[in-house]
Scaffold this active site. Structure first.
Site, short mmCIF file in Angstrom:
data_model
loop_
_atom_site.label_atom_id
_atom_site.label_comp_id
_atom_site.label_asym_id
_atom_site.label_seq_id
_atom_site.Cartn_x
_atom_site.Cartn_y
_atom_site.Cartn_z
CB THR A 182 -0.89 -0.01 1.26
OG1 THR A 182 -1.59 -1.25 1.31
CG2 THR A 182 -1.87 1.14 1.28
CB CYS A 188 33.30 16.59 -6.78
SG CYS A 188 32.07 17.78 -7.29
#
Length: 186
Positions: free
Chosen positions: A27, A128
């Protein structure tokens, strides 16, 4: 949250039951959906005001870092602080929530730990490549010299950050830099 562009084909990763148009068994998670909606409302409500506050904090930090850098220059002028990625750019053209700074002769990991010991938490390098600043193409792309790649830390802000926290970070840096500079080979 996953947005799927119309006509994009994807395969489910949770099988069984056939609910949710065959994309997911079970659900719908209504509390999570409601939470996502509230989170979006909270983050984007007053967005301009929040962004302006971040820019004020960023300017405050940058101004303080420049002052600390001027106070900590070595005889040859090389021991100051460099603010990365802002030369010739209006601060409003930069990301409001982050400042990248390099500290001549001080390894980022050493400074990171010295600050953390005083409750100031920063990151090293660029997002990064925070584990390998010497490999940071981002830092190189914004003009950070090879000499400073391993001396760069990143300060990040959120809408929860206060002026007092920025002042405290600057105060800690002001005290820690002279201690750490004792170990610089000159």
């Amino acid at each position: 949250f996953l947005y799927i562009k119309e006509n994009t084909k994807i395969r489910p990763i949770i099988f069984g039951g056939g609910q949710q148009k065959g994309m997911r068994s079970g659900t719908e998670n209504v509390p999570a959906i409601a939470g996502l909606g509230l989170a979006a409302k909270l983050i984007y409500g007053g967005h301009s005001e929040k962004t302006e506050k971040l820019y004020e904090l960023k300017k405050m930090l940058i101004d303080g870092l420049y002052k600390i850098g001027d106070d900590n220059k070595c005889a040859d002028g090389s021991c100051g602080v460099v603010i990365n990625g802002i030369d010739g750019i209006d601060i409003k053209e930069t990301a409001p929530h982050v400042v990248s700074a390099s500290f001549y002769g001080i390894k980022s990991e050493v400074l990171l730990h010295a600050l953390a010991a005083k409750g100031v938490y920063v990151s090293s390098g660029s997002a990064c490549s925070s584990n390998h600043p010497e490999l940071s193409g981002t830092l190189k792309a914004i003009g950070v010299s090879d000499e400073l790649l391993d001396s760069t830390i990143r300060f990040s802000f959120s809408v929860e950050t206060t002026k007092e926290q920025v002042e405290y970070a600057l105060e800690v840096l002001k005290k820690q830099l002279p201690i750490l500079k004792r170990f610089i080979k000159q």
